[in-house]
Design a protein around this motif. Structure first.
Motif, PDB file in Angstrom:
ATOM      1  N   ALA A  86       0.836  -1.199   0.000  1.00 55.86           N
ATOM      2  CA  ALA A  86       0.000   0.000   0.000  1.00 55.86           C
ATOM      3  C   ALA A  86       0.872   1.250   0.000  1.00 55.86           C
ATOM      4  O   ALA A  86       0.545   2.258  -0.648  1.00 55.86           O
ATOM      5  CB  ALA A  86      -0.925  -0.005   1.217  1.00 55.86           C
ATOM      6  N   TYR A  87       1.992   1.187   0.712  1.00 57.97           N
ATOM      7  CA  TYR A  87       2.911   2.330   0.737  1.00 57.97           C
ATOM      8  C   TYR A  87       3.460   2.623  -0.657  1.00 57.97           C
ATOM      9  O   TYR A  87       3.530   3.777  -1.093  1.00 57.97           O
ATOM     10  CB  TYR A  87       4.065   2.068   1.702  1.00 57.97           C
ATOM     11  N   VAL A  88       3.882   1.570  -1.383  1.00 56.99           N
ATOM     12  CA  VAL A  88       4.451   1.768  -2.721  1.00 56.99           C
ATOM     13  C   VAL A  88       3.436   2.445  -3.640  1.00 56.99           C
ATOM     14  O   VAL A  88       3.769   3.365  -4.392  1.00 56.99           O
ATOM     15  CB  VAL A  88       4.921   0.426  -3.312  1.00 56.99           C
ATOM     16  N   GLU A  89       2.196   2.008  -3.580  1.00 58.73           N
ATOM     17  CA  GLU A  89       1.160   2.627  -4.419  1.00 58.73           C
ATOM     18  C   GLU A  89       0.934   4.077  -4.016  1.00 58.73           C
ATOM     19  O   GLU A  89       0.837   4.974  -4.868  1.00 58.73           O
ATOM     20  CB  GLU A  89      -0.144   1.836  -4.297  1.00 58.73           C
ATOM     21  N   GLU A  90       0.866   4.324  -2.702  1.00 57.76           N
ATOM     22  CA  GLU A  90       0.573   5.668  -2.230  1.00 57.76           C
ATOM     23  C   GLU A  90       1.721   6.627  -2.510  1.00 57.76           C
ATOM     24  O   GLU A  90       1.520   7.768  -2.924  1.00 57.76           O
ATOM     25  CB  GLU A  90       0.277   5.619  -0.725  1.00 57.76           C
ATOM     26  N   VAL A  91       2.973   6.197  -2.316  1.00 60.87           N
ATOM     27  CA  VAL A  91       4.106   7.091  -2.515  1.00 60.87           C
ATOM     28  C   VAL A  91       4.308   7.391  -3.994  1.00 60.87           C
ATOM     29  O   VAL A  91       4.798   8.464  -4.363  1.00 60.87           O
ATOM     30  CB  VAL A  91       5.388   6.512  -1.880  1.00 60.87           C
ATOM     31  N   SER A  92       3.911   6.467  -4.855  1.00 58.85           N
ATOM     32  CA  SER A  92       3.979   6.745  -6.292  1.00 58.85           C
ATOM     33  C   SER A  92       3.042   7.886  -6.654  1.00 58.85           C
ATOM     34  O   SER A  92       3.402   8.786  -7.437  1.00 58.85           O
ATOM     35  CB  SER A  92       3.613   5.486  -7.084  1.00 58.85           C
ATOM     36  N   ARG A  93       1.827   7.862  -6.091  1.00 54.86           N
ATOM     37  CA  ARG A  93       0.885   8.960  -6.333  1.00 54.86           C
ATOM     38  C   ARG A  93       1.415  10.262  -5.742  1.00 54.86           C
ATOM     39  O   ARG A  93       1.317  11.330  -6.362  1.00 54.86           O
ATOM     40  CB  ARG A  93      -0.485   8.623  -5.732  1.00 54.86           C
ATOM     41  N   ARG A  94       1.991  10.165  -4.556  1.00 56.54           N
ATOM     42  CA  ARG A  94       2.522  11.355  -3.887  1.00 56.54           C
ATOM     43  C   ARG A  94       3.667  11.962  -4.694  1.00 56.54           C
ATOM     44  O   ARG A  94       3.753  13.178  -4.874  1.00 56.54           O
ATOM     45  CB  ARG A  94       3.010  10.975  -2.489  1.00 56.54           C
ATOM     46  N   LEU A  95       4.545  11.106  -5.179  1.00 55.24           N
ATOM     47  CA  LEU A  95       5.680  11.570  -5.968  1.00 55.24           C
ATOM     48  C   LEU A  95       5.215  12.255  -7.251  1.00 55.24           C
ATOM     49  O   LEU A  95       5.716  13.327  -7.622  1.00 55.24           O
ATOM     50  CB  LEU A  95       6.593  10.384  -6.295  1.00 55.24           C
ATOM     51  N   GLN A  96       4.236  11.646  -7.924  1.00 57.25           N
ATOM     52  CA  GLN A  96       3.730  12.232  -9.164  1.00 57.25           C
ATOM     53  C   GLN A  96       3.084  13.591  -8.909  1.00 57.25           C
ATOM     54  O   GLN A  96       3.278  14.548  -9.671  1.00 57.25           O
ATOM     55  CB  GLN A  96       2.717  11.287  -9.809  1.00 57.25           C
ATOM     56  N   LYS A  97       2.360  13.709  -7.814  1.00 56.64           N
ATOM     57  CA  LYS A  97       1.701  14.962  -7.474  1.00 56.64           C
ATOM     58  C   LYS A  97       2.720  16.059  -7.215  1.00 56.64           C
ATOM     59  O   LYS A  97       2.549  17.216  -7.669  1.00 56.64           O
ATOM     60  CB  LYS A  97       0.817  14.762  -6.246  1.00 56.64           C
ATOM     61  N   ILE A  98       3.778  15.748  -6.501  1.00 56.64           N
ATOM     62  CA  ILE A  98       4.822  16.736  -6.197  1.00 56.64           C
ATOM     63  C   ILE A  98       5.512  17.182  -7.474  1.00 56.64           C
ATOM     64  O   ILE A  98       5.748  18.381  -7.702  1.00 56.64           O
ATOM     65  CB  ILE A  98       5.836  16.141  -5.202  1.00 56.64           C
ATOM     66  N   MET A  99       5.829  16.238  -8.337  1.00 56.38           N
ATOM     67  CA  MET A  99       6.542  16.580  -9.567  1.00 56.38           C
ATOM     68  C   MET A  99       5.651  17.323 -10.543  1.00 56.38           C
ATOM     69  O   MET A  99       6.106  18.204 -11.287  1.00 56.38           O
ATOM     70  CB  MET A  99       7.119  15.307 -10.196  1.00 56.38           C
ATOM     71  N   ASP A 100       4.337  17.014 -10.572  1.00 56.67           N
ATOM     72  CA  ASP A 100       3.405  17.758 -11.427  1.00 56.67           C
ATOM     73  C   ASP A 100       3.316  19.219 -11.006  1.00 56.67           C
ATOM     74  O   ASP A 100       3.048  20.098 -11.833  1.00 56.67           O
ATOM     75  CB  ASP A 100       2.012  17.120 -11.373  1.00 56.67           C
ATOM     76  N   ALA A 101       3.571  19.459  -9.721  1.00 56.05           N
ATOM     77  CA  ALA A 101       3.539  20.834  -9.215  1.00 56.05           C
ATOM     78  C   ALA A 101       4.861  21.554  -9.473  1.00 56.05           C
ATOM     79  O   ALA A 101       5.031  22.711  -9.041  1.00 56.05           O
ATOM     80  CB  ALA A 101       3.218  20.831  -7.729  1.00 56.05           C
ATOM     81  N   GLY A 102       5.782  20.894 -10.150  1.00 56.18           N
ATOM     82  CA  GLY A 102       7.060  21.509 -10.473  1.00 56.18           C
ATOM     83  C   GLY A 102       8.004  21.605  -9.298  1.00 56.18           C
ATOM     84  O   GLY A 102       8.928  22.427  -9.310  1.00 56.18           O
ATOM     85  N   LYS A 103       7.804  20.773  -8.268  1.00 55.44           N
ATOM     86  CA  LYS A 103       8.640  20.815  -7.081  1.00 55.44           C
ATOM     87  C   LYS A 103       9.590  19.606  -7.041  1.00 55.44           C
ATOM     88  O   LYS A 103       9.360  18.601  -7.718  1.00 55.44           O
ATOM     89  CB  LYS A 103       7.779  20.835  -5.821  1.00 55.44           C
ATOM     90  N   GLN A 104      10.628  19.754  -6.254  1.00 54.80           N
ATOM     91  CA  GLN A 104      11.565  18.651  -6.051  1.00 54.80           C
ATOM     92  C   GLN A 104      11.188  17.910  -4.771  1.00 54.80           C
ATOM     93  O   GLN A 104      11.180  18.501  -3.692  1.00 54.80           O
ATOM     94  CB  GLN A 104      12.992  19.182  -5.930  1.00 54.80           C
ATOM     95  N   PRO A 105      10.830  16.636  -4.843  1.00 54.02           N
ATOM     96  CA  PRO A 105      10.445  15.907  -3.627  1.00 54.02           C
ATOM     97  C   PRO A 105      11.634  15.723  -2.694  1.00 54.02           C
ATOM     98  O   PRO A 105      12.779  15.640  -3.131  1.00 54.02           O
ATOM     99  CB  PRO A 105       9.946  14.568  -4.168  1.00 54.02           C
ATOM    100  N   THR A 106      11.362  15.693  -1.434  1.00 51.51           N
ATOM    101  CA  THR A 106      12.406  15.455  -0.434  1.00 51.51           C
ATOM    102  C   THR A 106      12.267  14.047   0.120  1.00 51.51           C
ATOM    103  O   THR A 106      11.188  13.437   0.066  1.00 51.51           O
ATOM    104  CB  THR A 106      12.298  16.455   0.725  1.00 51.51           C
ATOM    105  N   LEU A 107      13.346  13.554   0.677  1.00 55.47           N
ATOM    106  CA  LEU A 107      13.311  12.225   1.285  1.00 55.47           C
ATOM    107  C   LEU A 107      12.319  12.194   2.436  1.00 55.47           C
ATOM    108  O   LEU A 107      11.587  11.217   2.604  1.00 55.47           O
ATOM    109  CB  LEU A 107      14.709  11.830   1.773  1.00 55.47           C
ATOM    110  N   ARG A 108      12.268  13.245   3.227  1.00 50.32           N
ATOM    111  CA  ARG A 108      11.346  13.271   4.368  1.00 50.32           C
ATOM    112  C   ARG A 108       9.904  13.090   3.911  1.00 50.32           C
ATOM    113  O   ARG A 108       9.114  12.399   4.565  1.00 50.32           O
ATOM    114  CB  ARG A 108      11.505  14.567   5.157  1.00 50.32           C
ATOM    115  N   GLU A 109       9.549  13.687   2.779  1.00 51.60           N
ATOM    116  CA  GLU A 109       8.181  13.539   2.265  1.00 51.60           C
ATOM    117  C   GLU A 109       7.920  12.102   1.824  1.00 51.60           C
ATOM    118  O   GLU A 109       6.862  11.528   2.122  1.00 51.60           O
ATOM    119  CB  GLU A 109       7.965  14.477   1.081  1.00 51.60           C
ATOM    120  N   LEU A 110       8.873  11.523   1.117  1.00 51.76           N
ATOM    121  CA  LEU A 110       8.657  10.197   0.530  1.00 51.76           C
ATOM    122  C   LEU A 110       8.840   9.067   1.539  1.00 51.76           C
ATOM    123  O   LEU A 110       8.380   7.951   1.302  1.00 51.76           O
ATOM    124  CB  LEU A 110       9.607  10.004  -0.645  1.00 51.76           C
ATOM    125  N   ALA A 111       9.509   9.338   2.645  1.00 54.16           N
ATOM    126  CA  ALA A 111       9.740   8.301   3.651  1.00 54.16           C
ATOM    127  C   ALA A 111       8.607   8.193   4.665  1.00 54.16           C
ATOM    128  O   ALA A 111       8.697   7.407   5.608  1.00 54.16           O
ATOM    129  CB  ALA A 111      11.053   8.568   4.376  1.00 54.16           C
TER     130      ALA A 111
END
Length: 437
Positions: free
Chosen positions: A331-356
């Motif tokens: 469930a984490y892998v699916e959720e973090v993939s969505r989270r990562l895509q959302k951050i990158m669509d906003a033109g931002k650089q994701p941080t490890l703290r967000e993805l962990a």
């Protein structure tokens, strides 16, 4: 007159042969056998000693204790002999004797160690040997650079040292015949395959892998780590999980008494590392999900008795440690993939703290993943107190781990009738996420 001349000539030859004796000057003919020491009185932490055997003839040596054994049992002529010594972590003093025989003589060496002091924790030093499998000698992704594996070992040791786990990994110095390794901690094997399924490699029921079992060093004195390219490119590593003797069981570990007296088995036993990712590092603040030091530390954690600090079957399994938070990994892998895509669509650089960030199976709270036995986006630099206690239990009692033991394993007299394969821990596939800052 001719006969008299021949007689004196023969006497002269005998004199010349005597003058050229290879034993003159070292007094070996007179003494026959001498040793560099008559006794060794070691501290509790000593792990090796050198004994010089002086003789012109063949010699043999034997020990009457299991905690001190010569690395060579016989030889010829003067020899600098290495002794393997197991530190004494018990609270009882112990003693024994080495017996050397040569040239019709017998010499003994008394050996002793004091009791380990109360209230002090022994720090284990565990030899590791990397078995590097290569097909193309000139390809350094197969035939790993000589300087690289010591660097990985140093990185792994820092992780365990920073967590005060009281275990350090060192590069093995000797093979099973008592010869110094040409390259400390590394043995290289030329093979005919390009890649190999790591599960098949460790499978005790796979007849095709028995050839690789002969490469292993004594598993009671070394951890064998096999490095080759995996046929499954998404897997970074996998490992045999530690086993426990029946007189010192541990939650979630198999009890395999048939392995209690085994120094070798007829199938590969240890950790496997995918050479495809062996040079992956952390650089300039970027987090690399393929970081090789984290992978080796993780697989060694399994070998030391640790399970994944997450659940791979929704929230139905755990690691037998109540102080490590766990999540539903899939469930984490699916959720973090969505989270990562959302951050990158906003033109931002994701941080490890967000993805962990993980969602706890136990109370639904959010926590930041930092455990060495976690995976994917994770700081991968922490061990919990209960994890360290599991490691300590395995090191203290498991017969398949190098180092001194607090107790002898259970009898193996009837164990062969109850053969059971060791448990192999397969790590999840490497995430195909981008490297993040």
């Amino acid at each position: 007159m001719k006969r008299l001349t021949l007689f004196f000539l023969a006497l002269g030859l005998i004199g010349l042969l005597g003058a050229c004796s290879p034993h003159d000057g070292d007094d070996l003919d007179a003494k026959g056998l001498t040793l560099s020491a008559e006794k060794f009185e070691w501290g509790t932490a000593v792990r090796s000693q050198t004994l010089t055997v002086n003789t012109y003839a063949s010699w043999t040596i034997e020990s009457n204790v299991g905690w001190c054994e010569p690395r060579k049992k016989s030889g010829l002529g003067k020899t600098e002999l290495s002794l393997w010594v197991s530190p004494n972590i018990t609270h009882e003093a112990r003693s024994g004797q080495l017996t050397v025989r040569s040239a019709g003589q017998t010499k003994t060496v008394s050996i002793s160690q004091p009791a380990f002091p109360e209230g002090v924790q022994h720090s284990y030093v565990v030899p590791v040997v990397y078995h590097v499998f290569y097909k193309n000698q000139n390809d350094t992704t197969q035939n790993i650079s000589a300087s690289w594996l010591p660097r990985i070992t140093d990185g792994v040791n820092k992780l365990y040292r920073d967590n005060e786990a009281h275990v350090q990994f060192e590069l093995a110095e000797y093979d099973d015949d008592g010869n110094r390794l040409d390259e400390p901690g590394v043995i290289r094997h030329r093979v005919t395959f390009d890649d190999y399924d790591p599960m098949d490699f460790l499978d005790p029921d796979n007849d095709d892998n028995s050839q690789f079992a002969s490469y292993m060093l004594n598993l009671q004195r070394n951890i064998n780590i096999f490095i080759f390219r995996f046929s499954d490119e998404q897997t970074l590593g996998l490992s045999d999980l530690a086993v426990a003797p029946s007189n010192h069981e541990l939650d979630s570990l198999l009890t395999l008494d048939w392995m209690n007296d085994k120094t070798h088995v007829d199938f590969p036993y240890g950790c496997c590392i995918n050479s495809q990712y062996i040079y992956e590092t952390q650089e300039d603040g970027y987090y690399n999900t393929l970081y090789n030091v984290a992978t080796v530390a993780h697989e060694l954690g399994h070998y030391l008795g640790l399970l994944h600090s997450f659940s791979e079957h929704e929230c139905l399994d755990d690691d037998a440690c109540s102080d490590t938070p766990r999540c539903d990994y899939n469930a984490y892998v699916e959720e973090v993939s969505r989270r990562l895509q959302k951050i990158m669509d906003a033109g931002k650089q994701p941080t490890l703290r967000e993805l962990a960030q993980r969602i706890s199976c136990d109370d639904g709270s959010t926590y930041t993943a930092d455990n060495i036995m976690d995976y994917a986006y994770c700081y991968s630099d922490k061990l919990s107190q209960q994890q360290k206690e599991r490691i300590r239990h395995v090191l203290n009692y498991s017969p398949t781990l190098p180092g001194p033991k607090l107790d002898s394993p259970a009898s193996t007299r009837a164990a062969q009738a109850h053969w059971q394969r060791p448990r192999i821990v397969v790590c999840p596939a490497a995430p195909s996420f981008a490297t993040t800052k």
